[in-house]
Design an enzyme around this catalytic site. Structure first.
Site, PDB file in Angstrom:
ATOM      1  N   SER A 125       0.804  -1.223   0.000  1.00  0.00           N
ATOM      2  CA  SER A 125       0.000   0.000   0.000  1.00  0.00           C
ATOM      3  C   SER A 125       0.835   1.270   0.000  1.00  0.00           C
ATOM      4  O   SER A 125       0.416   2.307   0.507  1.00  0.00           O
ATOM      5  CB  SER A 125      -0.953  -0.018   1.197  1.00  0.00           C
ATOM      6  N   ARG A 137      20.181   4.158  -8.688  1.00  0.00           N
ATOM      7  CA  ARG A 137      18.991   4.972  -8.947  1.00  0.00           C
ATOM      8  C   ARG A 137      19.284   6.457  -8.775  1.00  0.00           C
ATOM      9  O   ARG A 137      19.915   6.877  -7.804  1.00  0.00           O
ATOM     10  CB  ARG A 137      17.877   4.575  -7.983  1.00  0.00           C
ATOM     11  N   HIS A 192      22.084   5.347   1.334  1.00  0.00           N
ATOM     12  CA  HIS A 192      21.883   6.800   1.373  1.00  0.00           C
ATOM     13  C   HIS A 192      23.006   7.393   2.210  1.00  0.00           C
ATOM     14  O   HIS A 192      23.305   6.888   3.296  1.00  0.00           O
ATOM     15  CB  HIS A 192      20.521   7.128   1.988  1.00  0.00           C
ATOM     16  N   GLU A 194      18.660  17.493  -6.522  1.00  0.00           N
ATOM     17  CA  GLU A 194      19.293  16.472  -5.681  1.00  0.00           C
ATOM     18  C   GLU A 194      20.484  15.908  -6.450  1.00  0.00           C
ATOM     19  O   GLU A 194      20.698  16.248  -7.619  1.00  0.00           O
ATOM     20  CB  GLU A 194      18.276  15.366  -5.332  1.00  0.00           C
ATOM     21  N   ALA A 254       9.132   9.018   2.674  1.00  0.00           N
ATOM     22  CA  ALA A 254       9.959   9.670   1.641  1.00  0.00           C
ATOM     23  C   ALA A 254       9.954  11.173   1.863  1.00  0.00           C
ATOM     24  O   ALA A 254       8.904  11.779   2.049  1.00  0.00           O
ATOM     25  CB  ALA A 254       9.419   9.322   0.263  1.00  0.00           C
ATOM     26  N   GLN A 255      11.118  11.740   1.837  1.00  0.00           N
ATOM     27  CA  GLN A 255      11.213  13.170   2.146  1.00  0.00           C
ATOM     28  C   GLN A 255      11.412  14.014   0.892  1.00  0.00           C
ATOM     29  O   GLN A 255      10.596  14.848   0.536  1.00  0.00           O
ATOM     30  CB  GLN A 255      12.391  13.406   3.090  1.00  0.00           C
ATOM     31  N   GLY A 256      12.544  13.748   0.214  1.00  0.00           N
ATOM     32  CA  GLY A 256      13.048  14.648  -0.827  1.00  0.00           C
ATOM     33  C   GLY A 256      12.020  15.031  -1.852  1.00  0.00           C
ATOM     34  O   GLY A 256      11.724  16.210  -2.063  1.00  0.00           O
ATOM     35  N   THR A 275       6.898   4.769   1.352  1.00  0.00           N
ATOM     36  CA  THR A 275       6.424   6.023   0.735  1.00  0.00           C
ATOM     37  C   THR A 275       6.140   7.075   1.805  1.00  0.00           C
ATOM     38  O   THR A 275       6.530   8.244   1.673  1.00  0.00           O
ATOM     39  CB  THR A 275       5.131   5.754  -0.076  1.00  0.00           C
ATOM     40  N   ARG A 284      25.094   9.133  -5.421  1.00  0.00           N
ATOM     41  CA  ARG A 284      25.068   8.665  -4.026  1.00  0.00           C
ATOM     42  C   ARG A 284      26.191   7.699  -3.684  1.00  0.00           C
ATOM     43  O   ARG A 284      26.757   7.759  -2.603  1.00  0.00           O
ATOM     44  CB  ARG A 284      23.749   7.973  -3.744  1.00  0.00           C
ATOM     45  N   HIS A 310      19.167   1.992   1.682  1.00  0.00           N
ATOM     46  CA  HIS A 310      18.030   2.865   1.382  1.00  0.00           C
ATOM     47  C   HIS A 310      17.112   2.282   0.312  1.00  0.00           C
ATOM     48  O   HIS A 310      15.900   2.346   0.438  1.00  0.00           O
ATOM     49  CB  HIS A 310      18.598   4.205   0.917  1.00  0.00           C
ATOM     50  N   ALA A 348       3.178   2.721  -5.215  1.00  0.00           N
ATOM     51  CA  ALA A 348       2.977   1.826  -6.366  1.00  0.00           C
ATOM     52  C   ALA A 348       1.673   1.035  -6.196  1.00  0.00           C
ATOM     53  O   ALA A 348       0.860   0.944  -7.124  1.00  0.00           O
ATOM     54  CB  ALA A 348       4.169   0.888  -6.509  1.00  0.00           C
ATOM     55  N   LEU A 371       9.604   7.270  -6.556  1.00  0.00           N
ATOM     56  CA  LEU A 371       8.161   7.526  -6.443  1.00  0.00           C
ATOM     57  C   LEU A 371       7.565   7.579  -7.855  1.00  0.00           C
ATOM     58  O   LEU A 371       6.478   7.053  -8.119  1.00  0.00           O
ATOM     59  CB  LEU A 371       7.905   8.831  -5.681  1.00  0.00           C
TER      60      LEU A 371
HETATM   61  C1  SIN Z   1      15.977  11.804   0.011  1.00  0.00           C
HETATM   62  O1  SIN Z   1      15.120  12.593   0.375  1.00  0.00           O
HETATM   63  O2  SIN Z   1      17.174  12.027   0.102  1.00  0.00           O
HETATM   64  C2  SIN Z   1      15.557  10.497  -0.556  1.00  0.00           C
HETATM   65  C3  SIN Z   1      15.125  10.687  -1.933  1.00  0.00           C
HETATM   66  C4  SIN Z   1      15.281   9.420  -2.697  1.00  0.00           C
HETATM   67  O3  SIN Z   1      15.853   8.455  -2.196  1.00  0.00           O
HETATM   68  O4  SIN Z   1      14.888   9.399  -3.850  1.00  0.00           O
END
Ligand code: SIN
Length: 528
Positions: free
Chosen positions: A26, A386, A244, A127, A60-62, A57, A290, A351, A29, A392
């Site tokens: 849930s 990635r 990460h 990013e 998830a921040q960024g 999800t 990364r 991550h 995706a 997302l």
């Molecule tokens: C992050 O906010 O650094 C994570 C973003 C991501 O892994 O795509």
């Protein structure tokens, strides 16, 4: 390694529930796929391991990457994604992602997702390894929570979609290469149930919990990858695990992601001696890919004998910092730290899994009737590494494509439903919670961001010792999770051992360079 099933069962003895379209998971995706499917199916069922919002999800921040900015185009996004992927992205999958992505993001906005704006326009950030500002974010640094909110509401309010929480995916039901349902444990009632459907979608996320240090929530134990492998589906690229670079490391406190967007907005990394080190390692400095930042940090840790490096925003306007990153600021405040003024101790943590269940461009797996999307899947879109904030987007795009494909009527019902798990013997009492901890330590030590043949062989030997536990019938959720983690740990380690080169998220200290003959995928399939 694995046996075919985790439990003994006879289909005729468990409750059977038939639906038209079944989704497991849930996060973005799973919920987006269920939402899209409800346009064509009257009976969509979502099974999820805990609560609907207990997902990666939600954390998830960024943000979510999409080429929607004035100076951007899908072509630039395509080039950045391929370049981060270190030669292993499937160019067609990437083209699909970047060209279909903007429309899916617009659909999220139509559903009610409120992404941050400045002067009326989407406020896009940058990013690592992105050459343009293309990351949409919400409430500063709570993008995942906003998307989860919108999709949970959409799914909950649809009369065509049912969500059943506290359902753990035990195994897939497959006959002659066709998947026609799943065996799930309703772990509140402690009952096995069979859910049967011509379309089964795995959206169970990755397997970050096989590592001691991870940004992933507790539920992310690789269940979908393990169940698909046991059932004979192909899995691919599992050696590529993304670490990460900046996860809060304070002794005794839970790990907490400090978004890459913090560096995107100007945050810098300092070593224990207070020196900025990233410009010595890469021209993009803190915004290098990364894996480069992670290895630079590890080298600095070794050089200085410290456990952490520090993220510093001291040179930025504190008001802007707090306004841009309210969730992170708030959490750090609880720990007595000020994001704008203090140096924040961070270290790398597992991550994201680039690999997973191998799929085509419509989420179709090697088993007919079985589809996968999101982190559990591997359509080749992330290659060996990635690009930040592409995940997302990946969940949306390939989730939507599954619906497009399946609605053409490819799902089929087997002539007879028949399945039986047998031959597992009752096991002795084992502390699976302790074993989970030992497995995580093992993976962190030997199969982490830096690997070598000796460490990988040690890990494989220990994993083989634990494999003897697979003779026993799993009777608790803890045991089932351990066995899934063990399966995925084995696949990751085996692939990492075989790949005698370094590429993207896979780094071998004994083979530190990429090797042209390794520009190919490792695909595993269990003979069933
Ligand atoms: C992050 O906010 O650094 C994570 C973003 C991501 O892994 O795509």
């Amino acid at each position: 390694m694995a046996t075919r099933y985790l439990v003994n069962f006879a289909l005729e003895e468990v409750d059977r529930i038939e639906v038209g379209f079944l989704v497991i998971g849930s996060g973005i995706a799973g919920l987006y796929t269920a939402h899209a499917a409800s346009a064509y199916w009257e009976d969509v069922l979502v099974l999820t391991k805990r609560g609907i919002d207990d997902t990666a999800t939600e954390h998830a921040q960024g943000g979510i990457a999409a080429a929607v900015g004035p100076n951007d185009s899908p072509l630039y996004h395509y080039e950045d994604t391929l370049s981060a992927g270190a030669g292993l992205c499937d160019p067609t999958a990437v083209e699909i992602l970047v060209t279909e992505g903007p429309a899916r993001v617009e659909e999220l906005m139509r559903l009610g997702a409120r992404f941050d704006r400045a002067d009326g326009r989407l406020d896009l950030t940058r990013e690592g390894a992105h050459t343009r500002r293309r990351i949409l974010h919400a409430m500063g640094d709570a993008t995942g929570a906003e998307i989860q909110r919108v999709l949970s509401e959409a799914v909950r309010s649809s009369p065509k979609i049912t969500v059943m929480e506290n359902h753990f995916l035990v195994d897939l039901l497959v006959t002659s290469g066709v998947c026609w349902g799943v065996l799930a444990l309703d772990w509140r009632e402690l009952r096995l149930k069979a859910y049967l459907a011509p379309v089964v979608v795995l959206a169970t996320g990755g397997a970050g919990q096989i590592y001691k240090h991870t940004t992933n929530p507790e539920v992310v134990t690789g269940d979908g990858i393990a169940a698909a492998y046991r059932a004979g589906a192909e899995v691919m690229d599992l050696e590529f695990v993304q670490f990460h670079p900046t996860v809060l490391l304070l002794e005794g406190l839970p790990r907490f992601l400090i978004s890459e967007a913090v560096r995107g907005e100007g945050g810098i990394l300092l070593n224990a001696q207070g020196e900025r080190f990233m410009p010595r390692y890469h021209p993009m400095a803190e915004l290098a890919p990364r894996d480069v930042v992670v290895r630079a940090i590890l080298q600095e840790l070794e050089r200085t004998g410290s456990q952490v490096v520090y993220l510093s925003l001291e040179h930025l306007d504190p008001e802007l910092v707090h306004a841009r990153f309210p969730t992170i600021s708030q959490r750090l405040k609880v720990y007595g730290l000020d994001l704008a003024r203090d140096r924040i101790p961070v270290a790398p943590a597992a991550h994201y899994f680039m690999g997973g269940v191998k799929t085509g461009f419509y989420g179709e797996t090697s088993l007919r009737g079985l589809y996968a999307c999101g982190e559990v899947a591997c359509p080749g879109v992330h290659g060996a590494n990635r690009l930040a904030s592409n995940s997302l987007l990946d969940g949306l795009v390939f989730g939507g494509r599954i619906v497009e494909y399946a609605r053409r009527g490819v799902g089929e019902k087997p002539a007879r439903w028949e399945a039986r798990g047998e031959g597992l013997i009752p096991g002795p009492p084992v502390d699976y919670s302790r074993l989970k901890g030992e497995l995580r330590d093992l993976m962190q030590t030997w199969v982490g961001p830096v690997r070598c043949a000796e460490g990988l062989s040690r890990a494989l030997r220990q994993l083989a010792r634990w494999d003897t536990l697979n003779r026993y019938e799993a009777t608790t959720l803890e045991e089932m999770e351990f066995k899934d983690m063990l399966e995925v740990a084995y696949l990751v380690t085996e692939a990492a051992w075989m790949r005698t080169e370094s590429r993207g998220g896979h780094y071998r200290a004994d083979f530190p360079q990429p090797v042209p003959r390794w520009q190919r995928h490792l695909i595993f399939r269990r003979q069933v």
